[in-house]
Structures are given as C-alpha cells and as structure tokens.
Design a protein around this motif. Structure first.
Motif, PDB file in Angstrom:
ATOM      1  N   HIS A  67       9.360   7.458  -3.281  1.00 10.62           N
ATOM      2  CA  HIS A  67       8.877   7.850  -4.605  1.00 10.62           C
ATOM      3  C   HIS A  67       9.056   9.360  -4.683  1.00 10.62           C
ATOM      4  N   PRO A  68       9.561   9.902  -5.779  1.00 11.88           N
ATOM      5  CA  PRO A  68       9.746  11.357  -5.877  1.00 11.88           C
ATOM      6  C   PRO A  68       8.452  12.114  -5.566  1.00 11.88           C
ATOM      7  N   TRP A  69       8.608  13.253  -4.918  1.00 10.56           N
ATOM      8  CA  TRP A  69       7.469  14.133  -4.623  1.00 10.56           C
ATOM      9  C   TRP A  69       7.103  14.930  -5.886  1.00 10.56           C
ATOM     10  N   GLY A  70       5.834  15.268  -6.021  1.00 12.19           N
ATOM     11  CA  GLY A  70       5.387  16.078  -7.156  1.00 12.19           C
ATOM     12  C   GLY A  70       3.884  16.219  -7.133  1.00 12.19           C
ATOM     13  N   LYS A  71       3.314  16.547  -8.275  1.00 14.76           N
ATOM     14  CA  LYS A  71       1.865  16.552  -8.458  1.00 14.76           C
ATOM     15  C   LYS A  71       1.586  15.634  -9.640  1.00 14.76           C
ATOM     16  N   TRP A  72       1.548  14.326  -9.339  1.00 11.96           N
ATOM     17  CA  TRP A  72       1.452  13.343 -10.400  1.00 11.96           C
ATOM     18  C   TRP A  72       0.004  12.974 -10.719  1.00 11.96           C
ATOM     19  N   GLY A  73      -0.896  13.160  -9.751  1.00 13.67           N
ATOM     20  CA  GLY A  73      -2.311  12.900  -9.999  1.00 13.67           C
ATOM     21  C   GLY A  73      -2.670  11.433 -10.133  1.00 13.67           C
ATOM     22  N   ARG A  74      -1.818  10.549  -9.567  1.00  9.24           N
ATOM     23  CA  ARG A  74      -2.101   9.118  -9.657  1.00  9.24           C
ATOM     24  C   ARG A  74      -2.544   8.581  -8.292  1.00  9.24           C
ATOM     25  N   ASN A  75      -2.941   7.330  -8.263  1.00 10.49           N
ATOM     26  CA  ASN A  75      -3.404   6.723  -7.022  1.00 10.49           C
ATOM     27  C   ASN A  75      -2.254   6.628  -6.024  1.00 10.49           C
ATOM     28  N   PHE A  76      -2.532   6.940  -4.754  1.00 11.24           N
ATOM     29  CA  PHE A  76      -1.481   6.929  -3.738  1.00 11.24           C
ATOM     30  C   PHE A  76      -0.835   5.561  -3.588  1.00 11.24           C
ATOM     31  N   THR A  77      -1.594   4.491  -3.877  1.00 12.83           N
ATOM     32  CA  THR A  77      -1.063   3.138  -3.739  1.00 12.83           C
ATOM     33  C   THR A  77       0.128   2.922  -4.658  1.00 12.83           C
ATOM     34  N   GLU A  78       0.060   3.470  -5.843  1.00  8.36           N
ATOM     35  CA  GLU A  78       1.169   3.345  -6.797  1.00  8.36           C
ATOM     36  C   GLU A  78       2.450   3.934  -6.223  1.00  8.36           C
ATOM     37  N   TYR A  79       2.327   5.090  -5.590  1.00  3.20           N
ATOM     38  CA  TYR A  79       3.506   5.714  -4.981  1.00  3.20           C
ATOM     39  C   TYR A  79       4.054   4.851  -3.840  1.00  3.20           C
ATOM     40  N   GLY A  80       3.133   4.336  -3.015  1.00  5.64           N
ATOM     41  CA  GLY A  80       3.555   3.541  -1.865  1.00  5.64           C
ATOM     42  C   GLY A  80       4.251   2.258  -2.271  1.00  5.64           C
ATOM     43  N   VAL A  81       3.746   1.593  -3.295  1.00  5.97           N
ATOM     44  CA  VAL A  81       4.364   0.358  -3.780  1.00  5.97           C
ATOM     45  C   VAL A  81       5.764   0.641  -4.315  1.00  5.97           C
ATOM     46  N   HIS A  82       5.902   1.742  -5.031  1.00  2.89           N
ATOM     47  CA  HIS A  82       7.218   2.136  -5.554  1.00  2.89           C
ATOM     48  C   HIS A  82       8.214   2.313  -4.412  1.00  2.89           C
ATOM     49  N   ALA A  83       7.803   3.057  -3.379  1.00  6.54           N
ATOM     50  CA  ALA A  83       8.684   3.308  -2.243  1.00  6.54           C
ATOM     51  C   ALA A  83       8.990   2.011  -1.490  1.00  6.54           C
ATOM     52  N   ALA A  84       7.980   1.162  -1.324  1.00  2.00           N
ATOM     53  CA  ALA A  84       8.169  -0.098  -0.594  1.00  2.00           C
ATOM     54  C   ALA A  84       9.165  -0.992  -1.307  1.00  2.00           C
ATOM     55  N   ARG A  85       9.018  -1.114  -2.610  1.00  2.00           N
ATOM     56  CA  ARG A  85       9.947  -1.954  -3.365  1.00  2.00           C
ATOM     57  C   ARG A  85      11.368  -1.400  -3.313  1.00  2.00           C
ATOM     58  N   ALA A  86      11.487  -0.081  -3.329  1.00  2.00           N
ATOM     59  CA  ALA A  86      12.810   0.531  -3.226  1.00  2.00           C
ATOM     60  C   ALA A  86      13.443   0.249  -1.872  1.00  2.00           C
ATOM     61  N   ALA A  87      12.636   0.307  -0.808  1.00  2.00           N
ATOM     62  CA  ALA A  87      13.145   0.037   0.539  1.00  2.00           C
ATOM     63  C   ALA A  87      13.561  -1.424   0.690  1.00  2.00           C
ATOM     64  N   LEU A  88      12.764  -2.346   0.147  1.00  2.00           N
ATOM     65  CA  LEU A  88      13.106  -3.770   0.204  1.00  2.00           C
ATOM     66  C   LEU A  88      14.378  -4.060  -0.578  1.00  2.00           C
ATOM     67  N   LYS A  89      14.506  -3.442  -1.745  1.00  2.00           N
ATOM     68  CA  LYS A  89      15.725  -3.615  -2.543  1.00  2.00           C
ATOM     69  C   LYS A  89      16.934  -3.088  -1.799  1.00  2.00           C
ATOM     70  N   ASP A  90      16.775  -1.923  -1.154  1.00  2.00           N
ATOM     71  CA  ASP A  90      17.867  -1.327  -0.385  1.00  2.00           C
ATOM     72  C   ASP A  90      18.288  -2.243   0.752  1.00  2.00           C
ATOM     73  N   ALA A  91      17.312  -2.912   1.372  1.00  2.00           N
ATOM     74  CA  ALA A  91      17.602  -3.813   2.486  1.00  2.00           C
ATOM     75  C   ALA A  91      18.133  -5.159   2.023  1.00  2.00           C
ATOM     76  N   GLY A  92      17.884  -5.506   0.767  1.00  2.00           N
ATOM     77  CA  GLY A  92      18.236  -6.834   0.289  1.00  2.00           C
ATOM     78  C   GLY A  92      17.344  -7.902   0.872  1.00  2.00           C
ATOM     79  N   ILE A  93      16.088  -7.534   1.140  1.00  4.34           N
ATOM     80  CA  ILE A  93      15.114  -8.444   1.750  1.00  4.34           C
ATOM     81  C   ILE A  93      13.975  -8.672   0.763  1.00  4.34           C
ATOM     82  N   ALA A  94      13.571  -9.920   0.617  1.00  4.29           N
ATOM     83  CA  ALA A  94      12.477 -10.257  -0.285  1.00  4.29           C
ATOM     84  C   ALA A  94      11.133  -9.919   0.349  1.00  4.29           C
ATOM     85  N   TRP A  95      10.183  -9.539  -0.488  1.00  2.37           N
ATOM     86  CA  TRP A  95       8.832  -9.241  -0.003  1.00  2.37           C
ATOM     87  C   TRP A  95       8.245 -10.428   0.753  1.00  2.37           C
TER      88      TRP A  95
END
Length: 394
Positions: A11-39
């Motif tokens: 997830h892009p770095w910044g000062k977004w002021g949102r819950n950390f979980t939102e950032y982590g889910v974004h990054a996780a989904r991107a990594a799974l998509k990159d791998a071509g692996i389903a959650w």
C-alpha cells in the motif's frame, strides 16, 4: 527445502490517517494477486505487530485474517521493532520448511503519529527505551547524530556526504509509485533544512508514515507445481544478536548493569546479522548486486554499507562520492528510495524491502531497475541488540 517469494504487494506510504488494517488488506490482496494464489489457499497468516494501534495491532495476524475473511488459516504474530517484518517472514519460512504450511501470507502495516516515535506513556523502569527517552532525553535523532559524529571523527565524513545520501535516495524514489516523498533534493536543500541533532539536519532523518507491505511465501516445489512465474528464492533470513567472548548466565538488565558482559565483542551486532545471512546462504558479499538498507538517517546508510561488507571500513563515503551506490553504479543501495522517501511504518518496512528486492530480481522495478540484479540483501536494526537481514536470489 527452498522457500520462495511467490507474490509481493504494498500500500503506498503516506499520512492517510486510516486504520492500519485497511492498509494491510490492500497490500495482502496485491501480493496474492501478484502470486496468482487465491485467499482460500492460504493456510498461514503471519502479521507484523504494531504496538501503537491498540489490541488489533497486538494480534495483527488474527486481525488481518479476520479482515480478509476467515478461511481456517493458522495464525502467528511477530514483533521485533523495525526488524518485525523479517522476523515474520522467518516464522512463515520455518513453518513451510517444517511441513506445517504450504502457502503463507506475511503482512505488516502501521498508522503512525506525527513526530518522533517514542515509548508509550507510563513509567517503565525496566525498559531501556523508556530510560533513554525519559531520563536522558535521547530521542532517536540524538543517537543517529552520535553515529554520524563517529563517522566524521573516524573516517572524515562530512555533512555534505550525509546530504548526498539523501540526494541519491530522493532521486531513486522519484520513480517509485509507493514512495511518500517523490521530490528531488540537493545538497544545499539538505544543509539549509533545520538542524535537528548536530550534525544531522531535518532532511537527513526519515519521517514517520502510514503504509503496508505483504509477501506470499511457498516452497519451490509448490511454485513449480502450480506454475508460479518468476519465484525469488529466500536464500537466508538472519535475526541474530552480537557475540561477546565472556557472558554471564542470568545477566541483569544491560541498561543498568553492564558488568555481566566483558571483553570486546567479536563484531558488532550489525556485522553479526550480515555474517549469519551470508553463511546461511553460502553467498559472498561480492556476489550482492543490490541492497535495501535501513536509512533512519543518512549517516546510518553509510554504516550499513560497511556492516554488510559491501566495502571495507571507512570506504563508504568513497563509494558514495564515486556514484557506486546509485542505480547504474557498482552496488546500488536503496533503489526504492529507502526510508528517506518512505518514512517509518515499523512492522511493514522490512517486508517492503523484500518487496522491492523481489521486483528488482524479477526485472520489474520500472524506472529504478538495477540491470541484471540476481542477488539482493536487506538490513534493519531492531531493539535490544538485534536486527535483521534477508538475502534473496534468483
């Protein structure tokens, strides 16, 4: 058994002021998509703990698993300060090697306060960090400055050298879509910024940021069986402590009593980290093509170049001045832009380094690619005399 990075996401770095979980889910989904692996195929989630974000941060593995949707995966949570991400990767790698997991998702995310990171409120007399901050007034930039002054005294480093590290990393970060700061700097800009802790200026020191990073780990056999393209091998993960010649068992807290340790250490803990990684991987420092190191301050980057044995002691400034540590040079350092361009998102940053090296070794680091890179190394400093290094290869 060889363990590989099947997917990487951020997830892009910044000062977004949102819950950390939102950032982590974004990054996780991107990594799974990159791998071509389903959650649904993930059977282990390792979360990097983030102590500033309440109970959800303390149980980060479970937090991310819940947010992605309960799928029956096993859970682990790691904390090692700035080495958290590497320790989380090591946990996932170990379980796969033990045959206890096939597909592991490692996630780190953080939402940080403005200003310098400090221990939480309350008196903690057995916490060396609390003692350092509260009794000595030693915020992080103060000891960054001690490191910097040491380089000046021992090796003739100058404020201009430190500024040039920022200039280099800022130039690298221009082409990184995940970087928070994407603006060129000059030596004059750095030296004109306010002095925070002499000799370091504001632009010599990294910011605090929100952000997230994630990787998917599988065995090489799994990657081959499932047709995963361009897997990058995790050749070594090192999270060691220094070795002293004489150590007393059941020693007291070193912050208040150092009599338990005598003699000169075999080498510094940062050197210990690198040595352990090279030994495990069977790779020589001369084989390294690219490095992502922990530039909390510009001067610390120069220390890390030497700690990783990419040059001899006292030679890092010469490499910098010759352009050897920039993209296109002999040993590019922080092609991502480093913390100078990202800032600290503590449980994510060691994972972010692995993401960057994964893309570098695949040849996917558009605009900042280190051509022909086949071996990359990371370095992070944790707390209480430990840190981390991850060695990747193709």
């Amino acid at each position: 058994m060889s363990i590989v990075i099947a997917g990487a996401g951020m997830h892009p770095w910044g000062k977004w002021g949102r819950n950390f979980t939102e950032y982590g889910v974004h990054a996780a989904r991107a990594a799974l998509k990159d791998a071509g692996i389903a959650w649904s195929d993930v059977d282990l989630v390792v979360g990097g703990e983030t102590v500033r974000n309440g109970y959800a941060g303390y149980v980060a593995g479970s937090t991310f698993a819940q947010a992605l949707g309960w799928n029956g995966a096993r859970i682990a949570t790691s904390y090692a300060a700035c080495a958290t991400g590497a320790q989380a990767i090591d946990t996932a790698r170990a379980r796969i090697m033990a045959g206890l997991s096939e597909v592991a998702l490692v996630v780190g995310a953080d939402t940080t306060p403005k200003g310098f990171l400090a221990p939480n409120a309350g008196e903690r007399w057995n916490d060396p960090d609390w003692l350092r901050f509260r009794l000595l007034g030693m915020t992080n930039p103060a000891y960054f400055a001690l490191y910097a002054r040491r380089r000046m005294d021992l090796y003739g480093a100058t404020s201009e050298d430190f500024a040039q590290v920022k200039v280099k990393n800022a130039r690298h970060g221009l082409e990184n879509p995940y970087a928070r700061f994407r603006k060129e700097s000059t030596v004059a800009d750095v030296l004109a910024s306010p002095v925070v802790s002499d000799p370091l200026h504001l632009l010599d020191i990294c910011a605090t940021s929100d952000g997230a990073a994630a990787v998917v780990l599988v065995s090489a056999e799994y990657a081959k069986k499932h047709g995963i393209a361009q897997p990058v091998k995790v050749a070594a993960v090192s999270t060691v402590t220094p070795t002293f010649p004489n150590t007393v068992i059941d020693m007291p807290l070193l912050a208040t009593d150092s009599s338990a340790v005598t003699g000169v250490p075999d080498h510094t803990f940062k050197e210990s980290i690198a040595r352990a990684a090279y030994e495990e991987a069977g790779i020589d420092p001369s084989d390294v093509d690219v490095a992502e190191v922990y530039d909390l301050s510009t001067a610390l980057e120069l220390d890390w170049i030497e700690d990783l044995q990419l040059c001899r002691r006292g030679e890092a400034e010469a490499l910098l001045r010759a352009g050897d540590t920039t993209i296109g040079g002999r040993i590019p350092v922080n092609p991502s832009g480093g913390l100078a361009c990202f800032g600290e998102a503590v449980p994510a940053q060691a994972i972010a380094q692995v993401c960057e090296l994964t893309w570098q070794l695949r040849g996917q680091a558009t605009g900042r690619q280190v051509e022909g890179a086949k071996v990359g190394i990371t370095a992070n400093q944790g707390l209480f005399g430990h840190g981390s290094s991850v060695l990747l290869s193709v």
